[in-house]
Design a protein around this motif. Structure first.
Motif, PDB file in Angstrom:
ATOM      1  N   GLY A   1       0.849  -1.187   0.000  1.00 26.85           N
ATOM      2  CA  GLY A   1       0.000   0.000   0.000  1.00 26.85           C
ATOM      3  C   GLY A   1       0.881   1.232   0.000  1.00 26.85           C
ATOM      4  O   GLY A   1       1.702   1.418   0.893  1.00 26.85           O
TER       5      GLY A   1
ATOM      6  N   TYR B   1      -2.387   0.061  -4.196  1.00 24.90           N
ATOM      7  CA  TYR B   1      -1.396  -0.978  -3.899  1.00 24.90           C
ATOM      8  C   TYR B   1      -0.601  -1.327  -5.143  1.00 24.90           C
ATOM      9  O   TYR B   1      -1.130  -1.314  -6.239  1.00 24.90           O
ATOM     10  CB  TYR B   1      -2.088  -2.259  -3.396  1.00 24.90           C
ATOM     11  CG  TYR B   1      -2.872  -2.053  -2.131  1.00 24.90           C
ATOM     12  CD1 TYR B   1      -2.311  -2.329  -0.892  1.00 24.90           C
ATOM     13  CD2 TYR B   1      -4.188  -1.588  -2.177  1.00 24.90           C
ATOM     14  CE1 TYR B   1      -3.036  -2.150   0.280  1.00 24.90           C
ATOM     15  CE2 TYR B   1      -4.910  -1.394  -1.011  1.00 24.90           C
ATOM     16  CZ  TYR B   1      -4.335  -1.680   0.209  1.00 24.90           C
ATOM     17  OH  TYR B   1      -5.066  -1.492   1.364  1.00 24.90           O
TER      18      TYR B   1
ATOM     19  N   HIS C   1      -7.330   3.381  -1.178  1.00 20.90           N
ATOM     20  CA  HIS C   1      -5.921   3.031  -0.995  1.00 20.90           C
ATOM     21  C   HIS C   1      -5.438   2.361  -2.268  1.00 20.90           C
ATOM     22  O   HIS C   1      -6.151   1.532  -2.848  1.00 20.90           O
ATOM     23  CB  HIS C   1      -5.745   2.066   0.193  1.00 20.90           C
ATOM     24  CG  HIS C   1      -5.874   2.733   1.504  1.00 20.90           C
ATOM     25  ND1 HIS C   1      -7.067   2.838   2.189  1.00 20.90           N
ATOM     26  CD2 HIS C   1      -4.949   3.366   2.279  1.00 20.90           C
ATOM     27  CE1 HIS C   1      -6.875   3.484   3.314  1.00 20.90           C
ATOM     28  NE2 HIS C   1      -5.597   3.813   3.391  1.00 20.90           N
TER      29      HIS C   1
ATOM     30  N   PHE D   1      -2.927   7.071  -0.940  1.00 22.03           N
ATOM     31  CA  PHE D   1      -4.322   7.224  -0.530  1.00 22.03           C
ATOM     32  C   PHE D   1      -4.901   8.439  -1.228  1.00 22.03           C
ATOM     33  O   PHE D   1      -4.208   9.437  -1.437  1.00 22.03           O
ATOM     34  CB  PHE D   1      -4.407   7.428   0.986  1.00 22.03           C
ATOM     35  CG  PHE D   1      -5.809   7.725   1.464  1.00 22.03           C
ATOM     36  CD1 PHE D   1      -6.707   6.706   1.700  1.00 22.03           C
ATOM     37  CD2 PHE D   1      -6.223   9.035   1.659  1.00 22.03           C
ATOM     38  CE1 PHE D   1      -8.003   6.981   2.130  1.00 22.03           C
ATOM     39  CE2 PHE D   1      -7.511   9.314   2.079  1.00 22.03           C
ATOM     40  CZ  PHE D   1      -8.399   8.278   2.320  1.00 22.03           C
TER      41      PHE D   1
END
Length: 107
Positions: free
Chosen positions: A15, A106, A104, A18
């Protein structure tokens, strides 16, 4: 909560970013500079959660409308796999209330 897993590589994803995306009367996409920064690998998965109000989305690069597209209600989550789908997904509010899409990214 554990990190999502890349289904092909069988290792946890990283991650790295955001975004709180405001969704209103004009269709919006994720911010390219957030999911594909100039340094590093672009996102291969985005995990979104809807807050405040319902939204509609389309994955084909076409803008949804308030009446056309898949519906996500407040509290719903959506996992978008693949850089092309992350790049092409679009969102719009469904009703008369703006929404926030917390996402989020990744890799």
């Amino acid at each position: 909560m554990s990190a999502p897993f890349d289904k092909n590589e069988y290792h946890p994803l990283d991650g790295f970013a955001f975004e709180a995306l405001a969704v209103s009367t004009t269709a919006v996409a994720f911010t390219a500079a957030t999911y594909a920064p100039t340094t590093g690998t672009p996102a291969v998965m985005a995990k979104c959660s809807v807050e405040t109000a319902a939204v509609r989305y389309r994955l084909d690069g076409t803008d949804p409308t308030a009446t056309v597209g898949e519906v996500l209600e407040p509290g719903d989550e959506l996992a978008v796999w693949g850089t092309m789908d992350i790049r092409s997904i679009r969102f719009i509010r469904r009703d008369g209330v703006d929404a926030t899409l917390n996402t989020h990214f990744y890799r």
